[in-house]
Motif scaffolding. Structure first.
Motif, PDB file in Angstrom:
ATOM      1  N   ALA A  63       0.808  -1.221   0.000  1.00  0.00           N
ATOM      2  CA  ALA A  63       0.000   0.000   0.000  1.00  0.00           C
ATOM      3  C   ALA A  63       0.843   1.273   0.000  1.00  0.00           C
ATOM      4  O   ALA A  63       0.310   2.373  -0.181  1.00  0.00           O
ATOM      5  N   ASN A  64       2.159   1.145   0.197  1.00  0.00           N
ATOM      6  CA  ASN A  64       2.998   2.327   0.440  1.00  0.00           C
ATOM      7  C   ASN A  64       3.778   2.757  -0.794  1.00  0.00           C
ATOM      8  O   ASN A  64       4.411   1.937  -1.467  1.00  0.00           O
ATOM      9  N   ARG A  65       3.750   4.062  -1.043  1.00  0.00           N
ATOM     10  CA  ARG A  65       4.478   4.673  -2.158  1.00  0.00           C
ATOM     11  C   ARG A  65       5.672   5.483  -1.672  1.00  0.00           C
ATOM     12  O   ARG A  65       6.794   5.306  -2.146  1.00  0.00           O
ATOM     13  N   LEU A  66       5.464   6.387  -0.730  1.00  0.00           N
ATOM     14  CA  LEU A  66       6.554   7.258  -0.267  1.00  0.00           C
ATOM     15  C   LEU A  66       7.664   6.465   0.399  1.00  0.00           C
ATOM     16  O   LEU A  66       8.845   6.828   0.311  1.00  0.00           O
ATOM     17  N   GLU A  67       7.290   5.362   1.054  1.00  0.00           N
ATOM     18  CA  GLU A  67       8.297   4.499   1.669  1.00  0.00           C
ATOM     19  C   GLU A  67       9.271   3.978   0.624  1.00  0.00           C
ATOM     20  O   GLU A  67      10.467   3.841   0.886  1.00  0.00           O
ATOM     21  N   ALA A  68       8.764   3.695  -0.569  1.00  0.00           N
ATOM     22  CA  ALA A  68       9.631   3.207  -1.646  1.00  0.00           C
ATOM     23  C   ALA A  68      10.691   4.241  -2.008  1.00  0.00           C
ATOM     24  O   ALA A  68      11.854   3.898  -2.261  1.00  0.00           O
ATOM     25  N   LEU A  69      10.303   5.496  -2.019  1.00  0.00           N
ATOM     26  CA  LEU A  69      11.258   6.550  -2.351  1.00  0.00           C
ATOM     27  C   LEU A  69      12.301   6.707  -1.260  1.00  0.00           C
ATOM     28  O   LEU A  69      13.478   6.972  -1.547  1.00  0.00           O
ATOM     29  N   ARG A  70      11.902   6.522  -0.007  1.00  0.00           N
ATOM     30  CA  ARG A  70      12.873   6.575   1.083  1.00  0.00           C
ATOM     31  C   ARG A  70      13.862   5.419   0.981  1.00  0.00           C
ATOM     32  O   ARG A  70      15.075   5.588   1.172  1.00  0.00           O
ATOM     33  N   GLU A  71      13.342   4.221   0.708  1.00  0.00           N
ATOM     34  CA  GLU A  71      14.213   3.041   0.577  1.00  0.00           C
ATOM     35  C   GLU A  71      15.220   3.229  -0.558  1.00  0.00           C
ATOM     36  O   GLU A  71      16.413   2.953  -0.402  1.00  0.00           O
ATOM     37  N   ALA A  72      14.736   3.698  -1.705  1.00  0.00           N
ATOM     38  CA  ALA A  72      15.617   3.875  -2.862  1.00  0.00           C
ATOM     39  C   ALA A  72      16.668   4.944  -2.584  1.00  0.00           C
ATOM     40  O   ALA A  72      17.850   4.781  -2.937  1.00  0.00           O
ATOM     41  N   ALA A  73      16.272   6.036  -1.931  1.00  0.00           N
ATOM     42  CA  ALA A  73      17.216   7.108  -1.627  1.00  0.00           C
ATOM     43  C   ALA A  73      18.292   6.631  -0.659  1.00  0.00           C
ATOM     44  O   ALA A  73      19.477   6.974  -0.804  1.00  0.00           O
ATOM     45  N   SER A  74      17.910   5.826   0.335  1.00  0.00           N
ATOM     46  CA  SER A  74      18.886   5.296   1.280  1.00  0.00           C
ATOM     47  C   SER A  74      19.907   4.419   0.580  1.00  0.00           C
ATOM     48  O   SER A  74      21.121   4.526   0.820  1.00  0.00           O
ATOM     49  N   ASP A  75      19.436   3.531  -0.300  1.00  0.00           N
ATOM     50  CA  ASP A  75      20.354   2.620  -0.980  1.00  0.00           C
ATOM     51  C   ASP A  75      21.298   3.376  -1.904  1.00  0.00           C
ATOM     52  O   ASP A  75      22.485   3.043  -2.014  1.00  0.00           O
ATOM     53  N   GLU A  76      20.787   4.391  -2.585  1.00  0.00           N
ATOM     54  CA  GLU A  76      21.655   5.193  -3.444  1.00  0.00           C
ATOM     55  C   GLU A  76      22.729   5.895  -2.617  1.00  0.00           C
ATOM     56  O   GLU A  76      23.911   5.899  -2.984  1.00  0.00           O
ATOM     57  N   LYS A  77      22.341   6.463  -1.491  1.00  0.00           N
ATOM     58  CA  LYS A  77      23.285   7.155  -0.617  1.00  0.00           C
ATOM     59  C   LYS A  77      24.341   6.198  -0.067  1.00  0.00           C
ATOM     60  O   LYS A  77      25.507   6.569   0.112  1.00  0.00           O
ATOM     61  N   GLU A  78      23.942   4.933   0.169  1.00  0.00           N
ATOM     62  CA  GLU A  78      24.863   3.957   0.740  1.00  0.00           C
ATOM     63  C   GLU A  78      25.788   3.320  -0.283  1.00  0.00           C
ATOM     64  O   GLU A  78      26.681   2.556   0.084  1.00  0.00           O
ATOM     65  N   GLY A  79      25.553   3.598  -1.583  1.00  0.00           N
ATOM     66  CA  GLY A  79      26.494   3.116  -2.585  1.00  0.00           C
ATOM     67  C   GLY A  79      25.955   2.169  -3.630  1.00  0.00           C
ATOM     68  O   GLY A  79      26.735   1.549  -4.360  1.00  0.00           O
ATOM     69  N   ALA A  80      24.630   2.046  -3.749  1.00  0.00           N
ATOM     70  CA  ALA A  80      24.073   1.185  -4.792  1.00  0.00           C
ATOM     71  C   ALA A  80      24.396   1.750  -6.170  1.00  0.00           C
ATOM     72  O   ALA A  80      24.471   2.968  -6.364  1.00  0.00           O
ATOM     73  N   ASP A  81      24.574   0.845  -7.135  1.00  0.00           N
ATOM     74  CA  ASP A  81      24.853   1.235  -8.513  1.00  0.00           C
ATOM     75  C   ASP A  81      23.656   1.033  -9.431  1.00  0.00           C
ATOM     76  O   ASP A  81      23.585   1.646 -10.507  1.00  0.00           O
TER      77      ASP A  81
END
Length: 327
Positions: A226-244
């Motif tokens: 049901a969650n949309r904004l949570e997805a953006l938080r998850e993606a932003a965290s992974d990008e900041k942590e070094g995901a390619d």
């Protein structure tokens, strides 16, 4: 003669050649990543009953599968392992001679040009079927991270080109990136399952990978559909942590999420066209209810239109064949 003042959009649809000329989204075989299930048990390949055309392969049968993929122009695979033995910490995931590690070595020897992506998780290797260490019925986040780091490093040592952690533990990209760098694997990218929902569409995969949880569910670490904004938080965290790369999984019911993530990042976005999505199409096609080729091409093209660069899909061989036929 009547004075008709309206736009003539049909002018650009008047013929097949015209439609080809103005087509905005094009699907290529280079967009495709094919999942392979490799089993430690030395028995003939076995078809997954809920996923027609998908097999569990022993190591000695990988050669013919790799040859078929290369002949079709598919140059990337993601590996999932089925070990003979499981334990409470999933030690087979990070063993030097674990099934994913051995399959990686076999494929890289057979076809050095094939890009091997290693799924980095514990659920296929734990006797409880969860993606981490269990204590008193709960999945422990930080204790699980150390095992995931060991798994990623062992997969890189075996020759994996990309590490794809799918566990959804908080901080997993950061810890795995640190582990790879400490081991000297600075150039090995991370394809993070950044947005992974607790979806009912995974059912056939759990048969294919023998990874169903033995108690409870995965809703404390996978996301609420049901969650949309949570997805953006998850993606932003992974990008900041070094995901390619950033994976969104599943795909068909989450096109809005794919577009949201695409709009937020400049990293390549990957759709995982999951097992349930595959099984539904195959079942409907077997009953003669749909035109499978048209449905599959439309689905995957829509994923690209939504913003993905790559698609992990069990349809990869079918699509490569379709594209060759239509060339």
């Amino acid at each position: 003669m009547l004075d008709k003042h309206f736009d003539r959009h049909r002018r650009l649809r008047s013929s097949a050649t015209m439609r080809d000329l103005v087509r905005e989204t094009v699907l290529h075989k280079e967009d495709l990543i094919y999942p392979i299930f490799v089993k430690e048990e030395n028995t003939p390949k076995s078809e997954v009953t809920s996923m027609p055309g998908v097999y569990q392969y022993p190591l000695h049968e990988l050669e013919s599968e790799v040859k078929e993929l290369l002949d079709l122009g598919i140059k990337a695979v993601i590996l999932f392992g089925l070990p003979d033995d499981k334990d409470d910490v999933g030690s087979g995931a990070y063993h030097q001679h674990g099934i994913v590690q051995e399959a990686t070595r076999v494929i890289k020897k057979l076809a050095p040009e094939m890009l091997v992506i290693a799924d980095t998780c514990l659920c296929e290797f734990t006797d409880h079927g969860h993606c981490g260490v269990i204590k008193e019925g709960s999945v422990l986040n930080d204790e699980s991270l150390e095992l995931l780091k060991k798994t990623a490093v062992s997969q890189a040592e075996a020759g994996a080109d990309i590490i794809a952690p799918s566990n959804m533990m908080d901080g997993f990209v950061k810890v795995i990136r640190e582990g790879l760098d400490e081991a000297g694997f600075y150039d090995i990218p991370i394809m993070s399952y950044a947005v992974k929902y607790a979806s009912a569409f995974y059912g056939p995969f759990r048969e294919a990978a023998n990874s169903a949880p033995q108690f409870g569910d995965r809703k404390t670490y996978q996301m609420d559909p049901a969650n949309r904004l949570e997805a953006l938080r998850e993606a932003a965290s992974d990008e900041k942590e070094g995901a390619d790369f950033l994976i969104v999984k599943p795909s068909l019911s989450y096109m809005d999420i794919i577009r949201d993530v695409r709009n937020q990042t400049n990293l390549p976005v990957v759709a995982y066209n999951v097992s349930g999505e595959y099984a539904m199409v195959k079942a409907a096609s077997a009953n003669g209810w749909i035109d499978e080729k048209r449905i599959v091409l439309e689905m995957l093209t829509s994923m690209k239109r939504a913003g993905v660069s790559l698609i992990i899909t069990y349809f990869a061989k079918d699509v490569a064949t379709y594209l060759r036929e239509d060339a």
